[in-house]
Design a protein around this motif. Structure first.
Motif, PDB file in Angstrom:
ATOM      1  N   LEU A  17       5.980   3.976  -8.113  1.00 40.24           N
ATOM      2  CA  LEU A  17       5.727   2.767  -7.326  1.00 40.24           C
ATOM      3  C   LEU A  17       6.899   1.801  -7.478  1.00 40.24           C
ATOM      4  O   LEU A  17       7.300   1.464  -8.594  1.00 40.24           O
ATOM      5  N   VAL A  18       7.429   1.362  -6.357  1.00 43.63           N
ATOM      6  CA  VAL A  18       8.541   0.404  -6.373  1.00 43.63           C
ATOM      7  C   VAL A  18       8.006  -1.017  -6.217  1.00 43.63           C
ATOM      8  O   VAL A  18       8.374  -1.915  -6.970  1.00 43.63           O
ATOM      9  N   LEU A  19       7.127  -1.190  -5.243  1.00 42.79           N
ATOM     10  CA  LEU A  19       6.580  -2.524  -4.972  1.00 42.79           C
ATOM     11  C   LEU A  19       5.273  -2.344  -4.201  1.00 42.79           C
ATOM     12  O   LEU A  19       5.187  -1.514  -3.301  1.00 42.79           O
ATOM     13  N   ASP A  20       4.262  -3.098  -4.607  1.00 40.48           N
ATOM     14  CA  ASP A  20       2.983  -3.014  -3.903  1.00 40.48           C
ATOM     15  C   ASP A  20       2.864  -4.145  -2.887  1.00 40.48           C
ATOM     16  O   ASP A  20       3.658  -5.091  -2.886  1.00 40.48           O
ATOM     17  N   SER A  21       1.896  -4.015  -2.000  1.00 41.59           N
ATOM     18  CA  SER A  21       1.540  -5.069  -1.039  1.00 41.59           C
ATOM     19  C   SER A  21       2.727  -5.517  -0.190  1.00 41.59           C
ATOM     20  O   SER A  21       2.910  -6.704   0.080  1.00 41.59           O
ATOM     21  N   VAL A  22       3.527  -4.544   0.234  1.00 39.90           N
ATOM     22  CA  VAL A  22       4.749  -4.854   0.989  1.00 39.90           C
ATOM     23  C   VAL A  22       4.415  -5.180   2.441  1.00 39.90           C
ATOM     24  O   VAL A  22       3.645  -4.474   3.102  1.00 39.90           O
ATOM     25  N   ASP A  23       4.981  -6.291   2.890  1.00 39.90           N
ATOM     26  CA  ASP A  23       4.839  -6.707   4.285  1.00 39.90           C
ATOM     27  C   ASP A  23       6.081  -6.318   5.087  1.00 39.90           C
ATOM     28  O   ASP A  23       6.000  -5.610   6.079  1.00 39.90           O
ATOM     29  N   LYS A  24       7.253  -6.759   4.621  1.00 44.06           N
ATOM     30  CA  LYS A  24       8.484  -6.559   5.395  1.00 44.06           C
ATOM     31  C   LYS A  24       9.362  -5.482   4.775  1.00 44.06           C
ATOM     32  O   LYS A  24       9.565  -5.443   3.555  1.00 44.06           O
TER      33      LYS A  24
END
Lengths: 64, 64
Positions: A17-24
């Motif tokens: 996992l690099v980043l959760d809850s990504v929008d952009k």
């Protein structure tokens, strides 16, 4: 909310996992700029391998 | 459901809807393969410019 979790696939097929809850998600040359709904930003030297939006998954693969 | 609408941005800055309700996005060399929740598929000669998942928007730009 329709953000996604972004994973980096390594050469052994392991996802991290690099980043959760990504929008952009903004590709820029050999990098991908990620920004999530908490205004956290990460830049990863990778390219997009595939996205499954209904599953909230974006898979990146490293660039050597 | 967290699918997105995919738009193609032309050189004049105009956005045209390519495919709605897209689930899967798979970049492949100079192409982007799109598949939506109705199992419609489209392949577009383009690259990803940016994605705003919370807004359900993916913007492609043409490759000359």
């Amino acid at each position: 909310m329709c953000e996604a979790n972004v994973y980096l696939l390594d050469k052994n097929g392991k996802e991290t996992l690099v980043l959760d809850s990504v929008d952009k998600v903004i590709p820029d040359k050999d990098e991908i700029i990620l920004e999530n709904i908490y205004n956290e930003r990460k830049t990863v030297r990778a390219r997009i391998k595939e996205m499954e939006l209904v599953e909230h998954r974006i898979i990146l693969e490293s660039i050597d």
